[in-house]
Scaffold this active site. Structure first.
Site, mmCIF file in Angstrom:
data_model
loop_
_atom_site.group_PDB
_atom_site.id
_atom_site.type_symbol
_atom_site.label_atom_id
_atom_site.label_comp_id
_atom_site.label_asym_id
_atom_site.label_seq_id
_atom_site.Cartn_x
_atom_site.Cartn_y
_atom_site.Cartn_z
ATOM 1 N N ALA A 12 83.262 51.403 26.516
ATOM 2 C CA ALA A 12 83.707 51.440 27.326
ATOM 3 C C ALA A 12 82.954 50.793 28.861
ATOM 4 C CB ALA A 12 83.052 52.551 28.507
ATOM 5 N N ARG A 23 87.205 35.895 29.428
ATOM 6 C CA ARG A 23 88.969 36.099 30.430
ATOM 7 C C ARG A 23 88.145 34.818 31.575
ATOM 8 N NH1 ARG A 23 92.752 40.584 31.235
ATOM 9 N NH2 ARG A 23 91.696 42.193 30.659
ATOM 10 N N GLU A 36 78.833 47.074 16.792
ATOM 11 C CA GLU A 36 79.118 48.841 16.920
ATOM 12 C C GLU A 36 79.365 50.012 15.266
ATOM 13 O OE1 GLU A 36 80.233 51.458 19.674
ATOM 14 O OE2 GLU A 36 79.551 52.479 18.188
ATOM 15 N N SER A 42 86.078 50.935 22.355
ATOM 16 C CA SER A 42 86.968 51.035 23.239
ATOM 17 C C SER A 42 87.510 51.980 23.577
ATOM 18 C CB SER A 42 87.812 50.121 23.613
ATOM 19 O OG SER A 42 87.105 48.693 24.465
ATOM 20 N N CYS A 46 86.001 60.642 27.228
ATOM 21 C CA CYS A 46 86.467 61.395 27.644
ATOM 22 C C CYS A 46 87.598 62.673 27.409
ATOM 23 C CB CYS A 46 87.252 61.128 29.502
ATOM 24 S SG CYS A 46 86.081 59.810 30.388
ATOM 25 N N VAL A 84 72.536 47.710 15.549
ATOM 26 C CA VAL A 84 71.389 47.104 16.529
ATOM 27 C C VAL A 84 70.040 47.849 16.204
ATOM 28 C CG1 VAL A 84 70.201 45.364 17.875
ATOM 29 C CG2 VAL A 84 73.253 45.477 17.359
ATOM 30 N N ASP A 289 75.842 54.697 30.643
ATOM 31 C CA ASP A 289 75.661 55.045 30.555
ATOM 32 C C ASP A 289 73.926 54.984 30.307
ATOM 33 O OD1 ASP A 289 77.573 56.726 30.794
ATOM 34 O OD2 ASP A 289 77.295 57.915 28.536
ATOM 35 N N TYR A 432 101.373 65.766 54.718
ATOM 36 C CA TYR A 432 101.593 66.655 53.672
ATOM 37 C C TYR A 432 102.795 66.813 54.118
ATOM 38 C CZ TYR A 432 103.886 70.805 56.619
ATOM 39 O OH TYR A 432 105.171 72.473 56.974
ATOM 40 N N TRP A 440 98.299 72.344 57.840
ATOM 41 C CA TRP A 440 96.941 72.080 58.115
ATOM 42 C C TRP A 440 96.443 71.936 56.691
ATOM 43 C CZ3 TRP A 440 93.938 70.158 62.404
ATOM 44 C CH2 TRP A 440 94.176 70.202 63.413
HETATM 45 C C1 LIG Z 1 83.384 65.296 25.681
HETATM 46 C C2 LIG Z 1 83.356 64.455 27.216
HETATM 47 C C3 LIG Z 1 83.653 63.850 27.924
HETATM 48 C C4 LIG Z 1 84.186 63.118 29.130
HETATM 49 N N1 LIG Z 1 84.697 63.068 30.396
HETATM 50 C C5 LIG Z 1 84.132 62.102 31.249
HETATM 51 C C6 LIG Z 1 85.529 62.075 32.226
HETATM 52 O O1 LIG Z 1 85.463 62.640 32.074
HETATM 53 N N2 LIG Z 1 85.030 61.341 33.405
HETATM 54 C C7 LIG Z 1 84.503 60.241 33.119
HETATM 55 O O2 LIG Z 1 84.289 59.675 34.227
HETATM 56 N N3 LIG Z 1 83.856 60.644 31.955
HETATM 57 C C8 LIG Z 1 83.302 61.262 31.192
HETATM 58 N N4 LIG Z 1 82.276 61.743 29.941
HETATM 59 C C9 LIG Z 1 81.756 59.823 29.823
HETATM 60 C C10 LIG Z 1 82.157 58.688 29.552
HETATM 61 O O3 LIG Z 1 82.825 59.631 27.997
HETATM 62 C C11 LIG Z 1 80.681 57.398 29.325
HETATM 63 O O4 LIG Z 1 80.030 57.883 30.715
HETATM 64 C C12 LIG Z 1 81.340 56.523 28.367
HETATM 65 O O5 LIG Z 1 82.344 56.557 27.745
HETATM 66 C C13 LIG Z 1 80.197 55.669 28.972
HETATM 67 O O6 LIG Z 1 80.626 54.190 28.055
HETATM 68 P P1 LIG Z 1 79.139 53.676 27.819
HETATM 69 O O7 LIG Z 1 79.964 52.479 27.352
HETATM 70 O O8 LIG Z 1 78.380 53.231 28.096
HETATM 71 O O9 LIG Z 1 78.332 54.913 26.352
HETATM 72 P P2 LIG Z 1 79.683 55.375 24.637
HETATM 73 O O10 LIG Z 1 80.641 55.295 25.011
HETATM 74 O O11 LIG Z 1 78.735 55.575 24.478
HETATM 75 O O12 LIG Z 1 79.664 53.809 24.505
HETATM 76 C C14 LIG Z 1 78.210 53.439 23.542
HETATM 77 C C15 LIG Z 1 78.250 52.716 22.023
HETATM 78 O O13 LIG Z 1 77.236 52.378 21.710
HETATM 79 C C16 LIG Z 1 77.107 52.589 20.020
HETATM 80 N N5 LIG Z 1 76.231 52.530 19.834
HETATM 81 C C17 LIG Z 1 74.299 52.907 20.759
HETATM 82 N N6 LIG Z 1 73.543 52.199 19.830
HETATM 83 C C18 LIG Z 1 73.478 51.443 19.240
HETATM 84 C C19 LIG Z 1 73.178 50.963 18.112
HETATM 85 N N7 LIG Z 1 71.723 50.528 18.286
HETATM 86 N N8 LIG Z 1 74.032 49.621 17.776
HETATM 87 C C20 LIG Z 1 75.047 48.966 17.741
HETATM 88 N N9 LIG Z 1 76.135 50.358 18.441
HETATM 89 C C21 LIG Z 1 75.475 51.106 19.349
HETATM 90 C C22 LIG Z 1 77.716 53.809 20.587
HETATM 91 O O14 LIG Z 1 77.956 54.074 18.478
HETATM 92 C C23 LIG Z 1 78.999 54.050 21.132
HETATM 93 O O15 LIG Z 1 79.748 53.608 20.190
HETATM 94 C C24 LIG Z 1 82.829 62.014 29.213
HETATM 95 C C25 LIG Z 1 81.709 62.099 27.432
HETATM 96 C C26 LIG Z 1 82.286 63.393 26.652
HETATM 97 C C27 LIG Z 1 81.118 62.919 25.218
#
Ligand SMILES: Cc1cc2nc3c(=O)[nH]c(=O)nc-3n(C[C@H](O)[C@H](O)[C@H](O)COP(=O)(O)OP(=O)(O)OC[C@H]3O[C@@H](n4cnc5c(N)ncnc54)[C@H](O)[C@@H]3O)c2cc1C
Length: 459
Positions: A12, A23, A36, A42, A46, A84, A289, A432, A440
């Site tokens: 994400a 863009r 990755e 992508s 969730c 990485v 995250d 409503y 209400w």
């Molecule tokens: C089961 C589940 C349900 C969820 N439901 C919700 C929801 O309903 N609503 C909501 O808002 N959020 C939800 N989330 C949380 C949401 O999925 C995460 O907040 C979001 O994916 C974070 O995106 P990100 O890109 O920061 O990290 P990530 O999605 O964790 O992506 C990080 C990527 O970095 C890669 N990576 C890590 N270290 C390295 C490295 N050294 N070299 C190369 N690649 C690397 C990993 O493989 C991973 O693909 C959920 C998560 C899970 C697991």
């Protein structure tokens, strides 16, 4: 010569940043390379619980953009299955290992986006050499769990350790697949993202669909037979299990960043400014995250690992790298989930957060219905509001109820974001009609109750 952007993490935050930068700057101006380590870009983590349950039939449905789309349409050089392993800020290089070919490569960068996400918390008992024990963070984790559930001998008994929203969603998914499910939670309630009184409603719904809930109980070990999980060990004896899912929360994935000298804050996540720049490190950005951000109500730094923030933060970083101007305004902790048909929403502070932040407040719980009481399908909706005393500013809200409950939290989130008082909220012009609300609305009823509580507390 074109400048070079390296992105670490292809989900994400990372790919939102890469796409936005592209863009605004074409390839002749900015080369973009994204690393990755997994098999997917992508994707919607969730959506994993709904793939596990079978509601979503194929993992492809969870993938918003695959590597070929990024390579073709976006001209982003996506290197899949590349991890990485080091960042050299002095030489402005990253070192990456090709996980399939075994080769190590070095790539230079002018701009770096660290978007490595979070990793599931794995307690010492969670040995990785025991088959059938899963953390849940990436689509690869989901695929591993699906494979195990479909392998012979077919698992029949599941234990979910931890009752956060991921644990709860996966417990439901496993029930829907026909497994018997026990959820073990060390605290005295599942769903700690809401207050205890609201969590009780969630626990009742979970029990209602057949999930055995064991609260106040910690898992201390695992038992195995022939390399496969056979039970989790607790102070009250073993609980048999053919599959164990760890839902103990996540921690920011910062090892690599910390080793390179990126600063972390009090939450343990990476510190960034409003434009997603890492302080004092020009050209270094972080999003998703792995970062902490400002809680707009408490004023404290928080780590809230949610997809909604990761996408926005990645977008902000990408716009800024592309030469535009964007900021991330912080969070108020809005989140929604469900247990079968029971919907749960929350925003702002829980009671314990309000106490920790030093607020004086009142809290009220109002029970009404999701539709006009005479309209078919009307069911209970419970709204809790926490309002600052004596000024009445909304500090937090929680909703538990049947259809139309979860997304009602958005009206409360907008009110909270804009600093409204519960008194002002009583006049809100909400929609409503009998199929959607009583005359209400439950939100207005709760606001009125909060005004009454403030008035009585002032006497
Ligand atoms: C089961 C589940 C349900 C969820 N439901 C919700 C929801 O309903 N609503 C909501 O808002 N959020 C939800 N989330 C949380 C949401 O999925 C995460 O907040 C979001 O994916 C974070 O995106 P990100 O890109 O920061 O990290 P990530 O999605 O964790 O992506 C990080 C990527 O970095 C890669 N990576 C890590 N270290 C390295 C490295 N050294 N070299 C190369 N690649 C690397 C990993 O493989 C991973 O693909 C959920 C998560 C899970 C697991």
């Amino acid at each position: 010569m074109a400048q070079r952007l390296i992105v670490i993490g292809g989900d994400a935050a990372g790919m939102a940043a890469a796409s936005q930068a592209r863009r605004r700057r074409d390839r002749a101006d900015l080369e973009i390379v994204a690393f990755e380590r997994g098999h997917y870009t992508s994707y919607s983590a969730c959506g994993i619980p709904y793939w596990i349950s079978g509601l979503v039939p194929e993992p492809d449905a969870l993938i918003a953009r695959d590597p070929d789309t990024f390579r073709g349409k976006f001209q982003i050089d996506v290197r899949m299955r590349h991890e990485v392993t080091a960042i050299d800020l002095d030489r402005r290089e990253v070192v990456a290992r090709d996980l399939e070919g075994g080769r190590e490569i070095r790539e230079r960068f002018d701009e770096l986006v660290y978007a490595a996400g979070a990793v599931p918390i794995k307690p010492p008992f969670a040995r990785t050499d025991v088959g059938g024990v899963f953390g849940m963070q990436t689509l690869d984790d989901g695929a591993a769990l699906r494979d195990w559930l479909e392998s012979e001998p077919k698992p029949r008994r599941a234990v979910v350790v931890g009752g956060g929203y991921i644990g709860v969603e996966l417990a439901e998914a496993l029930i829907l697949r026909g497994l018997s499910v026990t959820l073990v939670e060390q605290a005295d309630q599942p769903m700690a993202t809401v207050d205890g009184d609201m969590a009780e409603l969630v626990a009742d719904a979970m029990t209602g669909i057949g999930i055995h809930i064991r609260t106040g109980l910690g898992v201390t070990g695992l038992e195995e037979r022939d390399g496969r999980i056979s039970a989790v060990v607790t102070a009250e004896g073993p609980i048999p299990a053919d599959v164990v899912v760890l839902g103990l929360g996540v921690r920011p994935n910062t090892e690599l960043a910390k080793a390179a000298g990126l600063p972390t804050g009090p939450t343990g996540a990476i510190r960034v400014d409003r434009r997603m720049r890492v302080p004092d490190l020009p050209g270094v950005w972080a999003a998703g995250d792995c970062v902490e951000c400002l809680h707009r109500v408490s004023g404290m730094p928080v780590h809230v690992p949610l997809g909604t923030h990761a996408n926005k933060q990645g977008r902000v970083a990408g716009i800024n790298i592309g030469g535009g101007y964007a900021t991330f305004a912080g969070v108020i902790g809005t989140a929604v989930t469900k247990v079968c048909d029971l919907e749960v929403g929350r925003t702002g502070l829980r009671e314990k957060d309000a106490v920790a932040a030093g607020f004086e407040f009142v809290s009220v719980v109002a029970e009404s219905t999701n539709r006009a009481v005479y309209y078919p399908g009307a069911r209970t909706m419970t709204v809790k509001l926490i309002a600052e005393r004596p000024n009445g500013r909304l500090l937090g809200a929680q909703i538990v109820g049947w259809s139309e409950a979860a997304k009602r939290i958005d009206a409360l989130a907008v009110a909270l974001w804009n600093g409204m008082t519960v008194d002002e909220m009583t006049s809100l012009d909400l929609g409503y009609a009998p199929p959607y609300a009583p005359v209400w609305d439950p939100v207005l009823i709760a606001a009125r109750k909060a005004v009454d509580a403030l008035t009585s507390s002032a006497r």
